[in-house]
Write a protein that holds these residues in place. Structure first.
Motif, PDB file in Angstrom:
ATOM      1  N   ARG A 127     -14.420   0.484   4.499  1.00 57.75           N
ATOM      2  CA  ARG A 127     -15.232   0.433   5.707  1.00 57.75           C
ATOM      3  C   ARG A 127     -15.557  -1.013   5.994  1.00 57.75           C
ATOM      4  NH1 ARG A 127     -13.861   4.726   6.242  1.00 57.75           N
ATOM      5  NH2 ARG A 127     -14.937   6.699   6.333  1.00 57.75           N
ATOM      6  N   VAL A 128     -15.662  -1.333   7.290  1.00 54.11           N
ATOM      7  CA  VAL A 128     -16.067  -2.694   7.634  1.00 54.11           C
ATOM      8  C   VAL A 128     -17.585  -2.802   7.526  1.00 54.11           C
ATOM      9  CG1 VAL A 128     -16.246  -4.359   9.489  1.00 54.11           C
ATOM     10  CG2 VAL A 128     -14.126  -3.120   9.131  1.00 54.11           C
TER      11      VAL A 128
ATOM     12  N   ARG B  71      -3.076   2.826   1.422  1.00 55.54           N
ATOM     13  CA  ARG B  71      -4.005   1.726   1.205  1.00 55.54           C
ATOM     14  C   ARG B  71      -5.229   1.919   2.086  1.00 55.54           C
ATOM     15  NH1 ARG B  71       1.129  -1.385   0.993  1.00 55.54           N
ATOM     16  NH2 ARG B  71       1.304  -0.591   3.092  1.00 55.54           N
ATOM     17  N   ASN B  72      -6.336   1.332   1.621  1.00 53.73           N
ATOM     18  CA  ASN B  72      -7.519   1.227   2.496  1.00 53.73           C
ATOM     19  C   ASN B  72      -8.076   2.553   2.961  1.00 53.73           C
ATOM     20  OD1 ASN B  72      -7.425  -1.465   2.375  1.00 53.73           O
ATOM     21  ND2 ASN B  72      -6.537  -1.785   4.392  1.00 53.73           N
TER      22      ASN B  72
ATOM     23  N   GLU C   8      -3.783   1.284   8.648  1.00 53.97           N
ATOM     24  CA  GLU C   8      -4.296   0.540   7.495  1.00 53.97           C
ATOM     25  C   GLU C   8      -5.790   0.291   7.621  1.00 53.97           C
ATOM     26  OE1 GLU C   8      -2.262  -2.597   5.789  1.00 53.97           O
ATOM     27  OE2 GLU C   8      -0.298  -1.674   5.976  1.00 53.97           O
ATOM     28  N   ASN C   9      -6.243  -0.029   8.812  1.00 59.20           N
ATOM     29  CA  ASN C   9      -7.665  -0.320   8.994  1.00 59.20           C
ATOM     30  C   ASN C   9      -7.992  -0.171  10.473  1.00 59.20           C
ATOM     31  OD1 ASN C   9     -10.211  -1.427   9.251  1.00 59.20           O
ATOM     32  ND2 ASN C   9      -9.873  -2.940   7.656  1.00 59.20           N
TER      33      ASN C   9
ATOM     34  N   ALA D 167      -1.050  -0.833  12.073  1.00 56.14           N
ATOM     35  CA  ALA D 167      -2.279  -1.586  11.809  1.00 56.14           C
ATOM     36  C   ALA D 167      -3.475  -0.635  11.787  1.00 56.14           C
ATOM     37  CB  ALA D 167      -2.466  -2.679  12.860  1.00 56.14           C
TER      38      ALA D 167
ATOM     39  N   THR E 171     -10.813   0.137  12.158  1.00 56.92           N
ATOM     40  CA  THR E 171     -11.862  -0.703  12.724  1.00 56.92           C
ATOM     41  C   THR E 171     -11.342  -2.109  13.003  1.00 56.92           C
ATOM     42  OG1 THR E 171     -13.390   0.553  11.389  1.00 56.92           O
ATOM     43  CG2 THR E 171     -14.225  -1.438  12.404  1.00 56.92           C
TER      44      THR E 171
END
Lengths: 294, 238
Positions: free
Chosen positions: A293-294, A288-289, A171-172, A168, A174
């Protein structure tokens, strides 16, 4: 006369080492976008531990090497990289060069730059016959160890809580923190695993090459970096595939290049790499990703 | 109670939030409304520990929350969703929930069982083993809420949960949020533009415009407020 089975065994045993190294680099990159050049020194220090403990039983020497590489990996994270968490990738990259250079020169200072001979796995310096084929036991063990570790790492990532959190975070990062994932724990586990992989590579590579010097790890890590880039930075599956790919290409070049061109094998390898990146600039399996950015 | 006091957030020279205070009780549904650019999402970022305020403080049950500890806040029950859901595309729907369940201390097997229960609760049981990027828009939003519920929220901050939903789906979402409040015993903060949904759902409204509080109170009071009408509904100032 070149036996295809022989080439396959060579390619998989060389590719397996590259794949494990690429995975060690890829684990760190996927969770914190750090291309860690100091991975080379994890390999080197583990190999020096094998040298230092060459009088001890093999298992003891290997355990010491693993412990040293894991501790060094955790220490570099804590001291050098954690303060830079969230910094630009370029900053992280340069700082990993600094860590790498520092450790390399420290080794020159402590043990000198001359190669030291070692034979960490003496029991494997013989050949076994499989049918008509004479195969080095070391290569077979290398293949088995690499495939076992790949399977174990896959199982860890797929079936354990921390493995899932690591996927997780890759992948991202934040988002995973916002889901309560402890950043420090995930990153520390990634560094610990990369130390473990580096130590295993050190054992197998030292057994193949028979000596260690301060740039021992750099030789293999440079190629493994190429493998991670071909595979797609930040994609662990891609890193493993890239490692095997580079291994296969290296062995094929070795086998089929005219003898007078073989010393330039790496040049041909890198031409192929450049060609691949021209057509797939993100690598064969883009992560991916990577930029999100969030 | 989750409380933000005298919050100011600047981006460059621009004040995104200026001197805003708000509190969310454990059992209420609070609507955070205001025109685009009012600072609603920034305020949720502050409450969820994702954005550090330049001035002011956030307290959870009376204790000050430290700087940039989004993961710790999530584990202590302050959970948010995003306008863009941001599911992990390479993880299955179930695994998306299991990440949060793992950080609340559940092992993989227990997490998988709990994820199945939550997906069942959200009417998404059939999607459990699909990859996160294979869902319809409405389903993706519900998974986003399910993933937040996996963290056992005491305070659930929903950033435009009804954006892009049709009228029927938005009504169903309103019912769902009420059920969640009852079943999970959490306070809910909703950023929402759909006034019909807001009026039917929220017991209290907090209105932001240009980073400042311009009105707060019951929906009926707020809708009578002239500052609110001019800033938000575009009515002529009285």
């Amino acid at each position: 006369m070149i036996d295809p089975a022989q080439i396959l065994i060579d390619a998989v045993s060389v590719g397996g080492l590259y794949a494990l190294t690429a995975l060690g680099i890829g684990l760190i990159f996927s969770v914190m976008r750090l291309a860690n050049f100091a991975h080379a020194e994890l390999v080197t220090v583990a190999a020096y531990m094998l040298f230092a403990f060459s009088g001890s039983p093999v298992a003891v020497a290997i355990l010491v090497a693993i412990a040293a590489a894991v501790l060094l990996a955790l220490a570099t994270e804590r001291i050098a990289f954690r303060p830079l968490r969230g910094a630009d990738s370029a900053t992280l990259l340069i700082s990993s060069f600094a860590v790498s250079m520092f450790l390399q020169k420290l080794l020159v200072f402590l043990v000198g730059s001359r190669p030291k001979a070692l034979d960490p796995l003496p029991a494997l310096s013989r050949t076994v016959s499989i049918g008509s084929l004479q195969v080095s036991a070391l290569k077979l063990v290398t293949i088995v160890v690499c495939l076992t570790l790949l399977a174990a790492l896959t199982a860890f990532l797929k079936w354990t809580r921390f493995g899932l959190q690591m996927r997780a975070s890759a992948e991202n990062f934040t988002m995973s923190r916002l889901l309560g994932v402890r950043a420090n724990a995930v990153i520390a586990i990634a560094f610990g695993l990369s130390g473990l992989l580096a130590a295993v590579v050190a054992v197998l590579f030292a057994a193949q090459s028979g000596f260690v010097q301060p740039r021992f790890g750099v030789q293999i890590v440079i190629i493994a970096f190429v493998a991670t880039v071909i595979g797609g930075l930040g994609n662990l599956f891609g890193a493993a595939v890239g490692g095997f790919f580079v291994g296969v290409v290296t062995i094929l070049l070795q086998a089929f290049l005219p003898a007078e061109l073989r010393p330039f094998r790496e040049a041909f390898l890198f031409v192929i790499v450049i060609a691949i990146l021209l057509f797939r600039p993100q690598g064969l399996f883009p992560a991916r990703n990577l930029k999100e950015r969030v | 109670m989750l409380r933000a006091t005298d919050i100011t957030v600047r981006f460059g020279g621009v004040r995104a939030i200026e001197n805003v205070s708000m509190a969310l009780q454990r059992t209420e549904i609070l609507g955070l409304i205001g025109p685009n650019g009012a600072g609603k999402t920034t305020m949720v970022n502050v409450l969820s520990g994702f954005q550090q305020p330049h001035q002011g403080s956030v307290t959870l049950a009376g204790e000050k929350t430290g700087p940039l500890r989004a993961d710790r806040l999530a584990r202590s029950g302050v959970v948010r969703t995003f306008q863009a859901v941001r599911l992990f595309p390479g993880l299955t729907v179930s695994e998306n929930l299991e990440v949060g369940l793992g950080s609340r201390g559940l092992g993989r097997a227990a997490a998988r069982r709990r994820a199945a229960e939550l997906l069942d609760y959200m009417g998404l049981a059939a999607r459990a083993h699909m990859p996160g990027n294979a869902l319809s828009y409405g389903e993706e939003r519900r998974v986003g809420i399910a993933r937040a519920l996996a963290l056992q929220p005491n305070f659930l901050l929903l950033d435009e949960p009804a954006a892009g939903l049709n009228i029927g789906e938005a009504e169903a979402l309103g019912d769902l949020i009420r059920r969640i409040r009852a079943d999970f015993g959490c306070g809910v903060l909703v950023i929402e533009h759909n006034m019909k949904l807001v009026m039917g759902l929220c017991e209290r409204l907090h209105v932001l415009a240009s980073g400042r509080t311009i009105a707060e109170g019951s929906p009926a009071d707020v809708f009578r407020d002239t500052a609110f009408r001019s800033a938000y509904l575009g009515a002529e100032p009285a």
